[in-house]
Design a protein around this motif. Structure first.
Motif, mmCIF file in Angstrom:
data_model
loop_
_atom_site.group_PDB
_atom_site.id
_atom_site.type_symbol
_atom_site.label_atom_id
_atom_site.label_comp_id
_atom_site.label_asym_id
_atom_site.label_seq_id
_atom_site.Cartn_x
_atom_site.Cartn_y
_atom_site.Cartn_z
ATOM 1 N N ARG A 64 0.832 -1.202 0.000
ATOM 2 C CA ARG A 64 0.000 0.000 0.000
ATOM 3 C C ARG A 64 0.865 1.251 0.000
ATOM 4 O O ARG A 64 0.499 2.255 -0.633
ATOM 5 C CB ARG A 64 -0.947 -0.034 1.202
ATOM 6 N N GLU A 65 1.990 1.206 0.698
ATOM 7 C CA GLU A 65 2.951 2.305 0.627
ATOM 8 C C GLU A 65 3.445 2.495 -0.807
ATOM 9 O O GLU A 65 3.570 3.620 -1.297
ATOM 10 C CB GLU A 65 4.156 2.027 1.532
ATOM 11 N N HIS A 66 3.744 1.383 -1.448
ATOM 12 C CA HIS A 66 4.251 1.431 -2.826
ATOM 13 C C HIS A 66 3.261 2.134 -3.741
ATOM 14 O O HIS A 66 3.653 2.967 -4.569
ATOM 15 C CB HIS A 66 4.526 0.013 -3.308
ATOM 16 N N HIS A 67 1.978 1.827 -3.612
ATOM 17 C CA HIS A 67 0.981 2.474 -4.471
ATOM 18 C C HIS A 67 0.812 3.948 -4.121
ATOM 19 O O HIS A 67 0.692 4.793 -5.022
ATOM 20 C CB HIS A 67 -0.363 1.754 -4.353
ATOM 21 N N ALA A 68 0.798 4.257 -2.847
ATOM 22 C CA ALA A 68 0.585 5.640 -2.439
ATOM 23 C C ALA A 68 1.740 6.545 -2.839
ATOM 24 O O ALA A 68 1.529 7.727 -3.145
ATOM 25 C CB ALA A 68 0.377 5.696 -0.924
ATOM 26 N N PHE A 69 2.949 6.007 -2.842
ATOM 27 C CA PHE A 69 4.148 6.818 -3.099
ATOM 28 C C PHE A 69 4.937 6.303 -4.302
ATOM 29 O O PHE A 69 6.159 6.420 -4.348
ATOM 30 C CB PHE A 69 5.052 6.813 -1.860
ATOM 31 N N SER A 70 4.248 5.769 -5.289
ATOM 32 C CA SER A 70 4.906 5.093 -6.401
ATOM 33 C C SER A 70 5.982 5.944 -7.069
ATOM 34 O O SER A 70 5.729 7.061 -7.527
ATOM 35 C CB SER A 70 3.855 4.691 -7.446
ATOM 36 N N ASP A 71 7.205 5.405 -7.081
ATOM 37 C CA ASP A 71 8.356 6.014 -7.744
ATOM 38 C C ASP A 71 8.709 7.397 -7.189
ATOM 39 O O ASP A 71 9.185 8.267 -7.925
ATOM 40 C CB ASP A 71 8.145 6.073 -9.265
ATOM 41 N N THR A 72 8.464 7.577 -5.895
ATOM 42 C CA THR A 72 8.962 8.747 -5.189
ATOM 43 C C THR A 72 9.952 8.252 -4.135
ATOM 44 O O THR A 72 10.145 7.052 -3.965
ATOM 45 C CB THR A 72 7.823 9.524 -4.499
ATOM 46 N N GLU A 73 10.535 9.163 -3.397
ATOM 47 C CA GLU A 73 11.521 8.782 -2.387
ATOM 48 C C GLU A 73 10.895 7.978 -1.249
ATOM 49 O O GLU A 73 11.605 7.278 -0.521
ATOM 50 C CB GLU A 73 12.221 10.022 -1.837
ATOM 51 N N LYS A 74 9.587 8.041 -1.087
ATOM 52 C CA LYS A 74 8.911 7.302 -0.024
ATOM 53 C C LYS A 74 8.448 5.920 -0.481
ATOM 54 O O LYS A 74 7.938 5.145 0.317
ATOM 55 C CB LYS A 74 7.723 8.106 0.513
ATOM 56 N N ASP A 75 8.643 5.620 -1.759
ATOM 57 C CA ASP A 75 8.318 4.294 -2.278
ATOM 58 C C ASP A 75 9.319 3.288 -1.690
ATOM 59 O O ASP A 75 10.524 3.477 -1.825
ATOM 60 C CB ASP A 75 8.410 4.304 -3.802
ATOM 61 N N PRO A 76 8.848 2.211 -1.038
ATOM 62 C CA PRO A 76 9.788 1.266 -0.418
ATOM 63 C C PRO A 76 10.624 0.474 -1.409
ATOM 64 O O PRO A 76 11.640 -0.103 -1.021
ATOM 65 C CB PRO A 76 8.875 0.335 0.397
ATOM 66 N N HIS A 77 10.224 0.423 -2.687
ATOM 67 C CA HIS A 77 11.033 -0.337 -3.643
ATOM 68 C C HIS A 77 10.900 0.172 -5.079
ATOM 69 O O HIS A 77 10.651 -0.585 -5.990
ATOM 70 C CB HIS A 77 10.710 -1.835 -3.580
ATOM 71 N N SER A 78 11.124 1.466 -5.247
ATOM 72 C CA SER A 78 11.210 2.001 -6.606
ATOM 73 C C SER A 78 12.627 1.802 -7.124
ATOM 74 O O SER A 78 13.592 2.183 -6.461
ATOM 75 C CB SER A 78 10.858 3.485 -6.634
ATOM 76 N N PRO A 79 12.803 1.248 -8.322
ATOM 77 C CA PRO A 79 14.162 1.032 -8.851
ATOM 78 C C PRO A 79 14.887 2.323 -9.198
ATOM 79 O O PRO A 79 16.088 2.302 -9.455
ATOM 80 C CB PRO A 79 13.909 0.192 -10.106
ATOM 81 N N HIS A 80 14.165 3.445 -9.177
ATOM 82 C CA HIS A 80 14.764 4.707 -9.598
ATOM 83 C C HIS A 80 15.489 5.426 -8.463
ATOM 84 O O HIS A 80 15.996 6.542 -8.664
ATOM 85 C CB HIS A 80 13.685 5.607 -10.211
ATOM 86 N N PHE A 81 15.561 4.791 -7.287
ATOM 87 C CA PHE A 81 16.277 5.396 -6.170
ATOM 88 C C PHE A 81 17.358 4.465 -5.622
ATOM 89 O O PHE A 81 17.849 4.662 -4.510
ATOM 90 C CB PHE A 81 15.288 5.778 -5.062
ATOM 91 N N PHE A 82 17.712 3.441 -6.421
ATOM 92 C CA PHE A 82 18.746 2.495 -6.012
ATOM 93 C C PHE A 82 19.691 2.261 -7.174
ATOM 94 O O PHE A 82 19.284 2.279 -8.335
ATOM 95 C CB PHE A 82 18.126 1.172 -5.552
ATOM 96 N N THR A 83 20.960 2.025 -6.846
ATOM 97 C CA THR A 83 21.965 1.868 -7.900
ATOM 98 C C THR A 83 21.808 0.556 -8.656
ATOM 99 O O THR A 83 22.178 0.468 -9.821
ATOM 100 C CB THR A 83 23.379 1.940 -7.309
#
Length: 243
Positions: A64-83
């Motif tokens: 639910r966090e992932h959907h609420a914060f999709s691809d932002t810094e608060k997303d628990p697993h967005s690939p766009h914030f990890f190397t």
């Protein structure tokens, strides 16, 4: 041959219950069912996921966090914030573990409406259970693997759930095409998603998060949806109308 059948059965059995039970039911409540069938699905999720059993409450909160914060810094697993995918997995596992141990408090809008079975949750998340399943997988390979290189598949059995999650969250937000502008980077990685049982239709899912059918165009086939329709037809579950 028996090893490949075992690996395929574990891959799709584990994946089916992750997408059907933890994702579509625990996280999104795409269908309703009786307490009896909920417990049946709970047990099957534990048995098929085995060494990488995913606590449904923790899964639901993180998703639910992932959907609420999709691809932002608060997303628990967005690939766009990890190397790389390994760093994303490491962060995801820590967040998931915090919810399992209840050392992290979710935002008020996320908790509730997910199944809980404390005894199964405790057993399934225990080190002993994971080690016993790992030993069972290893014993099976010792008895039936005709070649040493087949043992290289064992780590996948041990980490099946996190591997599925890594594929979906990394590929589904980096590679593929888009049907909808969701104000995030979600994509449909492939129009024929049999390998991940529809989970790689991420762009469709983020547009219609409560729809039981992840496929939206005529050629996009979600293999789990017909199974759900059959369960609905025979009265095991009731698919909720998407909104």
């Amino acid at each position: 041959m028996i090893i490949l059948l075992f690996f395929t059965g574990h891959w799709f059995g584990s994946l089916f219950f992750q997408t059907f039970f933890q994702h579509r039911y625990a996280s999104h409540r795409m269908f309703t069912t009786s307490k009896f069938w909920e417990r049946v699905f709970y047990l099957f999720a534990y048995l098929f996921e085995g060494a990488s059993f995913l606590n449904p409450r923790a899964y639901a909160l993180m998703h639910r966090e992932h959907h609420a914060f999709s691809d932002t810094e608060k997303d628990p697993h967005s690939p766009h914030f990890f190397t790389d995918v390994y760093q994303m997995m490491k962060h995801t596992i820590k967040t998931f573990g915090d919810y399992v141990k209840r050392t992290k408090d979710p935002e008020a809008k996320f908790p509730g409406h997910y199944p809980e079975w404390p005894i199964v949750d405790r057993i399934g998340s225990s080190i002993l259970s994971r080690l016993l399943f790992g030993a069972a997988y290893t014993a099976f390979y010792i008895f039936f693997a005709p070649y040493w290189w087949l043992f290289l598949l064992l780590p996948i059995h041990f980490m099946m759930g996190p591997i599925h999650g890594a594929i979906v969250n990394w590929c589904g937000h980096k590679y593929g095409y888009r049907n909808f502008d969701n104000k995030d980077k979600s994509k449909n990685t492939t129009p024929f998603d049999f390998l991940m049982l529809g989970e790689l239709f991420q762009n469709n899912h983020h547009k219609h998060p409560n729809s039981a059918n992840f496929g939206k165009r005529w050629f996009e086939i979600d293999p789990v949806y017909p199974v759900m329709k059959l369960m609905h037809w025979i009265g095991i579950i009731t698919i909720r109308k998407a909104y």
